[in-house]
Scaffold this motif. Structure first.
Motif, PDB file in Angstrom:
ATOM      1  N   ILE A 187      -3.848   6.301   7.351  1.00 50.54           N
ATOM      2  CA  ILE A 187      -4.009   5.465   6.158  1.00 50.54           C
ATOM      3  C   ILE A 187      -5.254   5.872   5.388  1.00 50.54           C
ATOM      4  O   ILE A 187      -5.251   5.941   4.156  1.00 50.54           O
ATOM      5  N   ALA A 188      -6.342   6.167   6.112  1.00 57.27           N
ATOM      6  CA  ALA A 188      -7.574   6.569   5.438  1.00 57.27           C
ATOM      7  C   ALA A 188      -7.358   7.874   4.666  1.00 57.27           C
ATOM      8  O   ALA A 188      -7.830   8.021   3.528  1.00 57.27           O
TER       9      ALA A 188
ATOM     10  N   GLY B 254      -5.583   7.267   1.550  1.00 60.65           N
ATOM     11  CA  GLY B 254      -6.518   6.738   0.563  1.00 60.65           C
ATOM     12  C   GLY B 254      -7.288   7.844  -0.136  1.00 60.65           C
ATOM     13  O   GLY B 254      -7.459   7.830  -1.354  1.00 60.65           O
ATOM     14  N   VAL B 255      -7.740   8.826   0.649  1.00 59.14           N
ATOM     15  CA  VAL B 255      -8.485   9.947   0.056  1.00 59.14           C
ATOM     16  C   VAL B 255      -7.580  10.736  -0.899  1.00 59.14           C
ATOM     17  O   VAL B 255      -7.990  11.083  -2.015  1.00 59.14           O
TER      18      VAL B 255
ATOM     19  N   LEU C  42       2.727   1.850  -3.432  1.00 55.76           N
ATOM     20  CA  LEU C  42       1.796   2.306  -4.461  1.00 55.76           C
ATOM     21  C   LEU C  42       1.359   3.752  -4.192  1.00 55.76           C
ATOM     22  O   LEU C  42       1.337   4.589  -5.094  1.00 55.76           O
ATOM     23  N   THR C  43       1.058   4.038  -2.918  1.00 53.71           N
ATOM     24  CA  THR C  43       0.638   5.388  -2.552  1.00 53.71           C
ATOM     25  C   THR C  43       1.733   6.405  -2.877  1.00 53.71           C
ATOM     26  O   THR C  43       1.468   7.452  -3.473  1.00 53.71           O
TER      27      THR C  43
ATOM     28  N   LEU D  87      -5.092   9.592  -2.530  1.00 55.19           N
ATOM     29  CA  LEU D  87      -4.939   8.750  -3.720  1.00 55.19           C
ATOM     30  C   LEU D  87      -6.085   8.972  -4.693  1.00 55.19           C
ATOM     31  O   LEU D  87      -5.878   9.194  -5.891  1.00 55.19           O
ATOM     32  N   ILE D  88      -7.320   8.902  -4.171  1.00 54.26           N
ATOM     33  CA  ILE D  88      -8.490   9.031  -5.034  1.00 54.26           C
ATOM     34  C   ILE D  88      -8.481  10.385  -5.736  1.00 54.26           C
ATOM     35  O   ILE D  88      -8.692  10.482  -6.948  1.00 54.26           O
TER      36      ILE D  88
ATOM     37  N   ILE E  19      -5.623  10.509  -8.398  1.00 54.16           N
ATOM     38  CA  ILE E  19      -5.906   9.673  -9.570  1.00 54.16           C
ATOM     39  C   ILE E  19      -6.892  10.404 -10.480  1.00 54.16           C
ATOM     40  O   ILE E  19      -6.760  10.426 -11.698  1.00 54.16           O
ATOM     41  N   ARG E  20      -7.873  11.066  -9.840  1.00 56.64           N
ATOM     42  CA  ARG E  20      -8.908  11.731 -10.620  1.00 56.64           C
ATOM     43  C   ARG E  20      -8.396  13.017 -11.263  1.00 56.64           C
ATOM     44  O   ARG E  20      -8.586  13.264 -12.449  1.00 56.64           O
TER      45      ARG E  20
ATOM     46  N   GLU F  91      -4.776   4.888  11.998  1.00 58.42           N
ATOM     47  CA  GLU F  91      -5.881   4.536  11.099  1.00 58.42           C
ATOM     48  C   GLU F  91      -6.278   5.728  10.249  1.00 58.42           C
ATOM     49  O   GLU F  91      -6.478   5.609   9.039  1.00 58.42           O
ATOM     50  N   ALA F  92      -6.391   6.896  10.895  1.00 60.76           N
ATOM     51  CA  ALA F  92      -6.761   8.099  10.152  1.00 60.76           C
ATOM     52  C   ALA F  92      -5.705   8.400   9.098  1.00 60.76           C
ATOM     53  O   ALA F  92      -6.030   8.785   7.970  1.00 60.76           O
TER      54      ALA F  92
ATOM     55  N   ILE G 208       0.838  -1.201   0.000  1.00 60.80           N
ATOM     56  CA  ILE G 208       0.000   0.000   0.000  1.00 60.80           C
ATOM     57  C   ILE G 208       0.873   1.251   0.000  1.00 60.80           C
ATOM     58  O   ILE G 208       0.664   2.175  -0.786  1.00 60.80           O
TER      59      ILE G 208
END
Lengths: 315, 290
Positions: free
Chosen positions: A280-281, A284-285, A244-245, A287-288, A291-292, A277-278, A241
């Motif tokens: 990693i989350a 993820g945001v 890739l991130t 990343l999204i 990517i967009r 946890e926050a 993860i």
């Protein structure tokens, strides 16, 4: 057709070697915390350089980094504990084992293109982790200890630096020479490349083996620093993860993407160290969103804005 | 070696679990077929279903298996904005961008589960969870049989939807050739959105069933994703009944692996099968993809 500026390989090599020479003396100037961060950045940089070589140049998006990190860690412990091999020789053996595993599984992973390589690497990483958890010969779920004390942090930092420089030079060799044309032809249109006499299988295999060798070395250095390893950590999906991130945030296919991404992810991790946890989350945001809206990452954004500024000053 | 009763009970249990997983795998398969997307968040949507069932039962006290239609609609309703705002804008950018987006959603969901529900292992504690069902030498928990039966009905319903309805016709057309389907007036975008919602709802229902029969935790998603993928390659992409048999076969083989080598090897069987099928019989997976 967009013209890609290719810096001559000798100049880039010189930059890398100068950075190597300067950082070699860093342990004398930066404290314990700085060395810890620097070590982690160098390990991440090594992994990201390899991942970027696969994804950016050969079109292979891997979710299997953890399986080569873990392999390197366990091979290193086997050789150090069992054969009392010196660390440099151990690292060479780890690199070879990483490349060998990549070659071994490539028939299954390359049989199908694109997405299935990604899914296949994910399954491979999980398979290896489960094997290590269950096989008591390799310490099972509790793992194994390093027999001798690991070297001091400044020395480990230099090992990590050496491995990162090997990674950077390898990638420079691949993307700044004629080899880059072959790599990109396979990424952009495998069939057309095959028509021109390129053998896509061999090209992808070469990129996969190089990246895997680098990941195995990085895993070995990381494992030696830890002094004890267990399968959940060394074969953990988090490696895949993170890598890739980093590269997506930095910029897939951009030469500076891995470095920028590694620095960004390390900085983000430090800023949110109390909220794993926050952290990693949020990654993820990011990343999204990237990517967009910025598929070429931070490096791509910087290049685009630099372009605009230059155009404005010229106008 | 365990005795015959234990062995046969374990294999039957495995087959029943495989039948429940087959429903989730079917959802993965239709999304893969229609959207060319490996939904890397599929296992986490399965967990959304499991948590939804858990809290539905905790707050209403109604059997979550009766609440399945509500849970399915809830999970499908989550999928629609994911498609509309995250996947659809990437449709022209190739499959990789969409897959990476779903991967990001997977890691977000896993960590949101930990933050919101803690990392505890849970199961949906229906009153009949521990009741055994005995038939000759075979003894299996009653919930396995109920879950299996519901899964079977749901799989047949999806099969009917795909094979017999107007939506199913559009779905099959979009899967075979999206451009040609658009030319003859199929709203491919809408079909993809509904297919995604249907696929994710399958994962959600499977999740409630699995959550009733087994334990789950925020980190279970990855294993369910990979087992579902193994089922899809075993059964062949786009083949509804093949997926069901793939699930039954995987479940049986996992039990055999667990009996022969130890319980820790159950999940390992799925990964190994997946890679072996990929190496030796990939055509079932890649049908129509060039």
């Amino acid at each position: 057709m967009k013209r890609e500026k290719i810096a001559p390989a000798p100049r880039e090599t010189a930059v890398i070697l100068v950075a190597f020479a300067v950082l070699w003396f860093a342990p004398a100037f930066i404290g314990e915390y700085g060395l810890q961060l620097g070590f982690r950045t160098l390990i991440y940089l090594t992994l990201a350089e390899g991942w970027n070589l696969m994804a950016g140049s050969a079109g292979l998006v891997s979710l299997g980094t953890s399986c080569f990190v873990g392999l390197g860690a366990y091979v290193a412990y086997g050789l150090l504990n069992g054969l009392d091999l010196p660390l440099p020789a151990t690292l060479v053996a780890c690199a070879l084992s990483g490349a060998a595993l990549a070659a071994l599984v490539s028939p299954a992973l390359f049989r199908l293109r694109g997405l299935y390589f990604t899914v296949g690497t994910l399954a491979l990483a999980e398979l290896l982790r489960l094997i290590m958890v269950n096989l008591s010969a390799f310490g099972g779920a509790t793992g194994i200890f390093l027999k001798n004390d690991p070297p001091a942090l400044p020395i480990l930092f230099r090992y990590a630096l050496a491995v990162a420089v090997i990674a950077a030079l390898t990638v420079t060799l691949c993307v700044r020479t004629r080899a880059s044309v072959i790599l990109r032809s396979v990424r952009d249109d495998e069939d057309a490349a095959a028509q021109m006499g390129v053998r896509p299988f061999r090209v992808k295999l070469a990129a996969f083996m190089l990246a895997s060798a680098l990941a195995a070395m990085a895993g070995a250095v990381q494992a030696v620093k830890l002094g004890a390893i267990e399968p959940y950590g060394m074969f953990g999906l988090q490696w895949s993860i993170d890598v890739l991130t980093m590269v997506i945030i930095g910029g897939v296919g951009a030469r500076l993407g891995p470095l920028v991404g590694a620095l960004f992810v390390i900085a983000l991790g430090e800023a949110l160290a109390d909220y794993p946890e926050a952290h990693i989350a949020i990654a993820g945001v990011i990343l999204i969103v990237l990517i967009r809206f910025a598929p070429r990452g931070i490096v791509g954004l910087a290049a685009a804005s630099g372009h605009t500024v230059r155009r404005r000053t010229l106008a | 070696m365990p005795d015959l009763g234990v062995a046969s009970s374990s294999i039957v249990s495995g087959v029943l679990l495989g039948g429940m997983l087959a429903l989730a795998a079917l959802g993965l398969s239709i999304v893969l077929g229609v959207m060319r997307l490996v939904n890397l968040a599929h296992g986490d949507f399965l967990l959304v279903g499991a948590y939804a069932g858990f809290f539905f039962f905790t707050f209403t006290g109604v059997d979550p298996l009766l609440g399945l239609p509500v849970i399915a609609l809830f999970v499908a309703a989550l999928a629609i904005p994911v498609y509309r705002y995250l996947l659809q804008p990437l449709a022209e950018r190739g499959a990789e961008a969409q897959m990476m987006t779903m991967f990001a959603i997977a890691i977000i969901l896993e960590n949101v589960f930990v933050l919101a529900f803690s990392a505890d292992t849970r199961s949906i504690g229906v009153s009949y969870a521990a009741l055994p069902l005995t038939l000759g030498p075979v003894t299996v928990p009653l919930v396995y049989v109920i879950g299996f039966a519901i899964s079977l009905v749901a799989i047949l319903a999806v099969h009917w939807l795909v094979a017999r309805t107007a939506f199913g016709r559009d779905l099959r057309a979009s899967a075979a050739d999206a451009e040609a389907a658009a030319t003859i007036g199929v709203d491919v975008n809408r079909v993809r959105m509904l297919t995604f919602a249907l696929g994710v709802a399958c994962a959600g229902i499977g999740g409630t069933l699995i959550g009733t029969a087994f334990q789950f935790s925020p980190s279970s998603g990855g294993a369910y994703l990979l087992n579902s993928l193994a089922i899809v390659v075993l059964g062949g992409l786009g083949n509804v009944l093949g997926t069901l048999f793939g699930g039954l076969a995987l479940g049986a083989l996992q039990s055999v692996g667990g009996l022969a080598l130890g319980d820790g090897y159950r999940d390992l069987v799925g990964m190994a099968l997946f890679l072996l099928v990929l190496a030796f019989r990939p055509e079932g997976f890649a049908r129509g993809r060039r």
